[in-house]
Design an enzyme around this catalytic site. Structure first.
Site, PDB file in Angstrom:
ATOM      1  N   LYS A  52     -19.295   2.267  29.066  1.00 29.77           N
ATOM      2  CA  LYS A  52     -19.652   3.598  30.040  1.00 29.77           C
ATOM      3  C   LYS A  52     -19.586   4.777  28.945  1.00 29.77           C
ATOM      4  CE  LYS A  52     -18.457   2.490  34.089  1.00 29.77           C
ATOM      5  NZ  LYS A  52     -17.484   1.977  35.798  1.00 29.77           N
ATOM      6  N   GLN A  96     -13.281   5.528  37.991  1.00 29.93           N
ATOM      7  CA  GLN A  96     -13.212   4.259  38.187  1.00 29.93           C
ATOM      8  C   GLN A  96     -12.351   3.680  39.422  1.00 29.93           C
ATOM      9  OE1 GLN A  96     -14.990   2.372  35.334  1.00 29.93           O
ATOM     10  NE2 GLN A  96     -14.155   0.877  36.479  1.00 29.93           N
ATOM     11  N   ASP A 119     -22.641   7.520  40.885  1.00 37.41           N
ATOM     12  CA  ASP A 119     -21.929   6.207  41.242  1.00 37.41           C
ATOM     13  C   ASP A 119     -22.567   5.554  42.496  1.00 37.41           C
ATOM     14  OD1 ASP A 119     -20.570   4.312  39.791  1.00 37.41           O
ATOM     15  OD2 ASP A 119     -18.288   5.124  39.662  1.00 37.41           O
TER      16      ASP A 119
END
Ligand code: NDP
Length: 279
Positions: A52, A96, A119
């Site tokens: 990422k 995460q 997200d």
């Protein structure tokens, strides 16, 4: 021979579009900045976070990295999120998953400001998706829509079957297909006759989490098959939820694993980061 939907090439195109837009914004003094939080030392999570950050660098998005020890308390993590929510130079916040045992994932995700939830997991963004309002959309299903559109596959009016109803893939996938005017059916582990339903699909999206589960006997001749699954096999190679060798000859188009849906997830994360500043 099925059309192979090239997720690598399509994700590269998406990232290049983002890169040129961030350059334009940067010339005007606007910068996108993503804060990435990793708790603990899960090797797979470390790889995801590294990828990422690499994608951010490529796309011209600043990334801030918070790597916290596995024994970090939920309170400490919530404090960090509250601080990042307040910072005007941070546009996106990503935690995460999975988080270490003892930390309530829902509580943590709900603490992220919906305006920085790149997200697309916050209940506000999930709600916006369900009523067709603009908000952040979960990256993997958003990537599937891009794969279909950029491969010239019409969704409107098609029988779309989604196998799997998870909050991060199956459910948002079904909402997005509905938004694109597909006729959508969602299957799950209690679906009575799975084959009977999947064989109706013009577009079949599979997110079951079971290696090579869907073979040709589940697929209508000429269907478009999108495989979201990712599994590492004993020989070290990756495979999906779809038995590619069996399904490819009957499908009109299919995503490979690797190189299909996988690369799109990060590309759409970058898209969401850009959207957080490019309203
Ligand atoms: P989950 O395990 O959260 O959900 C699996 C879903 O499949 C559930 O809804 C379950 O039903 C359903 N299911 C399980 N077995 C059957 C069956 N025999 N028949 C019908 N439905 C069944 O998985 P995720 O959605 O998180 O992920 C799915 C796959 O996608 C995994 O392989 C994962 O690794 C991959 N993935 C890939 C990503 C990428 O970037 N490419 C991103 C995210 C996930 P029920 O609800 O009834 O239990």
């Amino acid at each position: 021979m099925a059309q192979i939907i090239d997720g690598k090439a399509i994700s590269q195109a998406v990232k290049d579009e983002i890169k040129s837009r961030t350059a334009e914004l940067s010339a005007k003094g606007t910068e996108a900045c993503l804060a990435v939080i990793l708790v603990g030392e899960d090797p797979a999570s470390q790889v995801y976070v590294k990828n990422k950050k690499k994608a951010c660098e490529y796309c011209g998005i600043k990334s801030l990295s918070y790597e916290l020890p596995a024994d970090t308390t939920e309170e400490k993590l919530l404090e960090l999120i509250a601080e990042l929510n307040e910072r005007s130079d941070v546009n996106g916040i990503l935690v995460q998953l999975p988080l270490p045992k003892g930390i309530d994932e829902d509580r943590v995700l709900d603490a992220i400001s919906p305006d920085k939830d790149v997200d697309g997991f916050h209940p506000v963004n999930v709600g916006k998706l369900s009523i067709g309002k603009k908000g952040f959309v979960s990256c993997t299903p958003a990537g599937v829509i891009q794969l279909l559109k950029r491969s010239g596959i019409e969704i409107s009016g098609k029988e779309c079957v989604v196998v799997g109803r998870s909050n991060i893939v199956g459910k948002p996938m079904s909402m997005l297909l509905l938004q694109e005017n597909g006729t959508v059916t969602v299957c799950h582990s209690r679906t009575k006759d799975l084959k009977e339903v999947t064989k109706r699909a013009d577009i079949l999206v599979v997110a079951i989490g079971k290696p090579k589960f869907i073979d040709a006997s589940y697929v209508k001749e000429g269907a478009v098959v999108i495989d979201v699954g990712i599994h590492r096999q004993d020989d070290g190679k990756l495979c999906g939820d779809v038995d590619y060798a069996s399904v490819e000859p009957v499908a009109s188009a299919i995503t490979p694993v690797p190189g299909g849906v996988g690369p799109m997830t990060i590309a759409m994360l970058m898209y969401n980061c850009l959207a957080s500043v490019d309203a």
